[in-house]
Each structure stands twice: as C-alpha cells, then as structure tokens.
Design an enzyme around this catalytic site. Structure first.
Site, PDB file in Angstrom:
ATOM      1  N   ILE A  28      46.060  43.797  33.756  1.00 57.48           N
ATOM      2  CA  ILE A  28      46.893  42.508  34.681  1.00 57.48           C
ATOM      3  C   ILE A  28      47.234  41.421  33.449  1.00 57.48           C
ATOM      4  O   ILE A  28      46.498  41.343  32.969  1.00 57.48           O
ATOM      5  CB  ILE A  28      46.661  42.279  36.166  1.00 57.48           C
ATOM      6  N   GLU A  66      37.415  45.056  37.728  1.00 54.21           N
ATOM      7  CA  GLU A  66      36.457  44.365  36.720  1.00 54.21           C
ATOM      8  C   GLU A  66      37.444  42.541  35.854  1.00 54.21           C
ATOM      9  O   GLU A  66      38.185  42.684  35.804  1.00 54.21           O
ATOM     10  CB  GLU A  66      35.924  44.922  36.218  1.00 54.21           C
ATOM     11  N   ASN A  74      35.973  33.958  32.942  1.00 56.75           N
ATOM     12  CA  ASN A  74      38.310  34.049  33.398  1.00 56.75           C
ATOM     13  C   ASN A  74      38.387  33.554  34.465  1.00 56.75           C
ATOM     14  O   ASN A  74      38.905  34.204  35.279  1.00 56.75           O
ATOM     15  CB  ASN A  74      38.725  35.990  32.735  1.00 56.75           C
ATOM     16  N   TYR A 100      42.233  36.260  41.838  1.00 53.20           N
ATOM     17  CA  TYR A 100      41.978  37.129  42.676  1.00 53.20           C
ATOM     18  C   TYR A 100      40.976  36.850  43.873  1.00 53.20           C
ATOM     19  O   TYR A 100      41.400  37.406  45.046  1.00 53.20           O
ATOM     20  CB  TYR A 100      40.084  38.104  41.807  1.00 53.20           C
TER      21      TYR A 100
END
Length: 153
Positions: free
Chosen positions: A75, A109, A114, A121
């Site tokens: 994404i 994952e 990051n 998330y």
C-alpha cells in the site's frame, strides 16, 4: 470504478500503470517492489487498485485473498501527497473491498523502522501479532517485520 463519498474512488490496476507505480515506489521505499512483482500480482489476479487525483496516479495497493483472509501486500501514497489522510482513507477503502469479498481478517507485515506506517495501522485498529526476523533487506543485513492483524467484521 469503485466510488463512495466516504471512501477513495479506486479503479483496478493494469499493466499500463506500472511505470507510474515504479516512479512512486522508488520515491517511497528504500527497497521498492519491482515491476515484475506487480506484474505477477496482476497475472495471478490479486486485488490491485489505483487511486488517482486529477488523472495523476497518487496511490495504489495490492491485496491477496486466502479463504476468509485478506493479506495486504503493498500500500502506498505518493510521498508528495502523504500526511493528508489519504493513506487511512485508502486503507479504509481496501477494508471495504475485503469485507465485500467476505474477508473477516486482514494481515500485513510492516518494516519495524516504518514508524509512520505503524502509526497508521495502529490508529486504524490493527494490532501487532508477531515478528518476522530478518524479513526485509536493509542497507546492512536484514530488518525485522512486524506482523499486524485486524478483524474486519
């Protein structure tokens, strides 16, 4: 084209999009996917989507469905457009697509370094469920991946 006022309007990814995707991948990731990986996703009929603003490719995603699970493989929002809520809107739109495909769980994952993706998330309801040691290439050695999951019911 998938449209809804609460979600991003998406269209299916095609091979014609790969050059623009690769330009964004190169700007967004230290170890980007290759065009071949995206082409293989398309060849195997994974769920791959494009978001455009004024005809310019701005974001994309690739998902794989296994029984009642959605695996978010990639994404990305163009780094020049990040920080405006597009990532969370794209993720919400993908979850809507997954629910329509009868997926009840989403897995992904994320590179442990990051932090902006991890924050996205966590803020959208994902939880850490494990670690894959040495999953990602790094400038020196390998980097762990955090495995995350979210119930889509």
């Amino acid at each position: 084209m998938l449209t809804d006022p609460d979600f991003l309007p998406l269209r299916p990814m095609t091979e014609a999009d790969l050059a623009a995707i690769m330009a964004i991948e190169a700007r967004a990731f230290p170890f980007p996917w290759t065009a071949r990986i995206f082409a293989d996703c398309l060849k195997h009929h994974y769920s791959c989507w494009i978001y455009e603003e004024n005809g310019v490719l701005t974001g994309y995603a690739a998902m794989m469905f296994v029984i009642d699970e959605m695996h978010l493989l990639n994404i990305c929002i163009d780094p020049e457009r990040q920080g405006k809520g597009l990532g969370s809107r794209l993720l919400s739109t993908l979850e809507r697509i997954a629910r329509a495909a009868n997926a009840t769980m989403c897995f992904l994952e994320v590179r442990q370094s990051n932090f902006s993706a991890i924050r996205l998330y966590l803020n959208t309801g994902f939880n850490e469920i494990g670690v894959r040691k040495g999953y990602y290439p790094a400038l020196v050695g390998r980097e762990d991946a955090i495995v995350m999951a979210k119930t889509l019911l």
